[in-house]
Design a protein around this motif. Sequence first.
Motif, mmCIF file in Angstrom:
data_model
loop_
_atom_site.group_PDB
_atom_site.id
_atom_site.type_symbol
_atom_site.label_atom_id
_atom_site.label_comp_id
_atom_site.label_asym_id
_atom_site.label_seq_id
_atom_site.Cartn_x
_atom_site.Cartn_y
_atom_site.Cartn_z
ATOM 1 N N PRO A 1 40.835 33.180 43.793
ATOM 2 C CA PRO A 1 41.061 33.914 42.659
ATOM 3 C C PRO A 1 41.404 33.271 41.034
ATOM 4 O O PRO A 1 41.855 32.002 41.127
ATOM 5 C CB PRO A 1 42.113 35.143 42.793
ATOM 6 C CG PRO A 1 43.063 34.150 43.880
ATOM 7 C CD PRO A 1 41.982 33.284 44.749
ATOM 8 N N ASP B 1 41.898 36.708 34.923
ATOM 9 C CA ASP B 1 40.747 37.508 34.478
ATOM 10 C C ASP B 1 41.011 38.861 34.084
ATOM 11 O O ASP B 1 41.982 39.273 34.805
ATOM 12 C CB ASP B 1 39.591 37.287 35.320
ATOM 13 C CG ASP B 1 38.242 37.448 34.767
ATOM 14 O OD1 ASP B 1 38.300 37.454 33.450
ATOM 15 O OD2 ASP B 1 37.255 38.058 35.123
ATOM 16 N N SER B 2 40.258 39.289 33.099
ATOM 17 C CA SER B 2 40.299 40.854 32.899
ATOM 18 C C SER B 2 38.914 41.012 32.414
ATOM 19 O O SER B 2 38.187 40.401 31.672
ATOM 20 C CB SER B 2 41.184 41.061 31.671
ATOM 21 O OG SER B 2 41.106 42.441 31.209
ATOM 22 N N THR B 3 38.450 42.494 32.848
ATOM 23 C CA THR B 3 37.070 42.675 32.380
ATOM 24 C C THR B 3 37.059 43.115 30.750
ATOM 25 O O THR B 3 36.088 43.522 30.067
ATOM 26 C CB THR B 3 36.826 44.150 33.003
ATOM 27 O OG1 THR B 3 37.608 45.190 32.771
ATOM 28 C CG2 THR B 3 36.529 43.678 34.545
ATOM 29 N N LEU C 1 33.553 37.140 38.380
ATOM 30 C CA LEU C 1 34.705 36.824 37.294
ATOM 31 C C LEU C 1 33.784 36.483 35.954
ATOM 32 O O LEU C 1 32.905 36.005 35.975
ATOM 33 C CB LEU C 1 35.448 35.537 37.953
ATOM 34 C CG LEU C 1 36.190 35.618 39.266
ATOM 35 C CD1 LEU C 1 36.899 34.398 39.645
ATOM 36 C CD2 LEU C 1 37.411 36.862 38.654
ATOM 37 N N ASN D 1 32.025 43.366 39.136
ATOM 38 C CA ASN D 1 33.070 44.003 39.977
ATOM 39 C C ASN D 1 32.706 43.841 41.389
ATOM 40 O O ASN D 1 31.676 43.137 41.630
ATOM 41 C CB ASN D 1 33.273 45.524 39.642
ATOM 42 C CG ASN D 1 32.087 46.376 39.769
ATOM 43 O OD1 ASN D 1 30.946 46.045 40.614
ATOM 44 N ND2 ASN D 1 32.100 47.445 38.953
ATOM 45 N N LYS E 1 45.797 39.354 31.491
ATOM 46 C CA LYS E 1 44.928 38.973 32.423
ATOM 47 C C LYS E 1 45.931 38.952 33.885
ATOM 48 O O LYS E 1 47.125 38.763 33.981
ATOM 49 C CB LYS E 1 44.603 37.600 32.410
ATOM 50 C CG LYS E 1 43.819 37.227 31.299
ATOM 51 C CD LYS E 1 43.403 35.761 31.026
ATOM 52 C CE LYS E 1 42.310 35.716 29.815
ATOM 53 N NZ LYS E 1 41.875 34.256 29.872
ATOM 54 N N LYS E 2 45.024 39.161 34.993
ATOM 55 C CA LYS E 2 45.617 39.048 36.302
ATOM 56 C C LYS E 2 44.979 38.381 37.222
ATOM 57 O O LYS E 2 43.758 38.234 37.074
ATOM 58 C CB LYS E 2 46.160 40.656 36.712
ATOM 59 C CG LYS E 2 44.815 41.454 37.066
ATOM 60 C CD LYS E 2 45.023 42.833 37.511
ATOM 61 C CE LYS E 2 43.949 43.520 38.060
ATOM 62 N NZ LYS E 2 44.123 45.126 38.416
ATOM 63 N N GLU E 3 45.479 38.014 38.391
ATOM 64 C CA GLU E 3 44.804 37.416 39.322
ATOM 65 C C GLU E 3 43.584 38.224 39.841
ATOM 66 O O GLU E 3 44.074 39.317 40.654
ATOM 67 C CB GLU E 3 45.766 36.863 40.376
ATOM 68 C CG GLU E 3 45.023 35.728 41.364
ATOM 69 C CD GLU E 3 46.081 35.301 42.540
ATOM 70 O OE1 GLU E 3 46.644 35.703 43.294
ATOM 71 O OE2 GLU E 3 46.575 33.924 42.035
ATOM 72 N N THR E 4 42.340 37.608 39.955
ATOM 73 C CA THR E 4 41.244 38.591 40.515
ATOM 74 C C THR E 4 40.441 37.708 41.517
ATOM 75 O O THR E 4 40.100 36.638 41.135
ATOM 76 C CB THR E 4 40.483 38.805 39.064
ATOM 77 O OG1 THR E 4 41.426 39.559 38.077
ATOM 78 C CG2 THR E 4 39.309 39.876 39.227
ATOM 79 N N ASP E 5 40.122 38.440 42.239
ATOM 80 C CA ASP E 5 39.116 37.916 43.321
ATOM 81 C C ASP E 5 37.634 37.701 42.885
ATOM 82 O O ASP E 5 37.239 38.378 41.755
ATOM 83 C CB ASP E 5 38.976 38.783 44.681
ATOM 84 C CG ASP E 5 40.324 38.839 45.322
ATOM 85 O OD1 ASP E 5 40.822 37.652 45.346
ATOM 86 O OD2 ASP E 5 40.432 39.761 46.041
#
Length: 358
Positions: A88, A91-93, A131, A159, A106-110
């Motif tokens: 991960p 990231d943020s959309t 991502l 997503n 941002k947050k930890e994103t897969d």
Amino acid sequence: MHSIYRTFILLLFEISLFLFLLLFKNGDFQRTVAATNHSYAYFKDIFNEKFSHLTVNDYTGQVYVGGVNKIYQLSKDLTLESSVEMGPRNDSTECPVTRYCPKIEKKETDYWNKVLVIDYPKSQLITCGSLFQGVCSVHKLDNISLYETPANESVVANNATASTVAFIGLGPAELSRMHVLYVGVSFTGSGPYRSDVPTVSSRSIDSDSMFLIAATGVTAGTRLMVNSLARDRYPITYVYGFSHKGFSYFVTYQKKTANAPKPFLSKLVRVCQKDIDYYSYTEVPLVCRSADHYDYNLAQAAFVGLAGSELAASLGITAQDEVLFVVFAKSLDKNEVYNKPSNSSALCVFALSAVHRK
């Protein structure tokens, strides 16, 4: 548009998929399991339960697997040769593809792998993930841990669940390189930047313009956008893509009309590979209907292959002619959801020579 109403073969069955390619985290533990007097090598990554894509090198037999947060490279004997962690990441959309958004939390994103395609002339593996608005990377075929992300371009869905299909095929003759990357992408609505991503496009895989739209004009180019007033109400799911006799095709399912919640139906999207403006873009309904007139309306998987002698004879084609195999399901149509598959499924086969004449 004319429907392809002729169903050549219909086999009813319950779909059951058992994935026998498993990966162990360190690649040190090759296991075999007995099954009907045969042995099968397998690997298991105990930290990764979701694999989304697999492709095999036609020349070496090496196997490449895309999963959540990781890409794997295996030998033809399924020995783990290399792997690379793609997530991960923070990231943020809400962030643009440039990743510059100092005021956005941002947050930890897969990382969800969306594309896994071999570019043979350049001996590289193209991967794209969810991502950073769906950017793509390029890996060395013999060691995928060596890679770069050559462009800040939103190419695929951003997503975990939205569909993306991609394949390499011939492009317009005006381009500097004869091949392009064809991409079909579902609209996600995740963040403010998805309106810039075409639903279907041809993208450059030339080193000087990686992943850019292959050809652009004032009002056209090698891309197709869904009307901004309809895209939220008209979801398109991309299932499979392939090239055939100068055309590029996508198997999809979508609503019959944006003005009603149902029915959903499957379509075959086609664009001429020489068309630099996508004016040739057409959609043809794919109809899979049983003898008792039940429609299997949602395409779930597809594959292009040779017909074989017996099938060819039944279709009135030669054994060297290619056919399109498509697995369909009936829509569940439950709780006002009409694009989810039921357990009732079928296999239909379409002669591509007949499709080509449409």
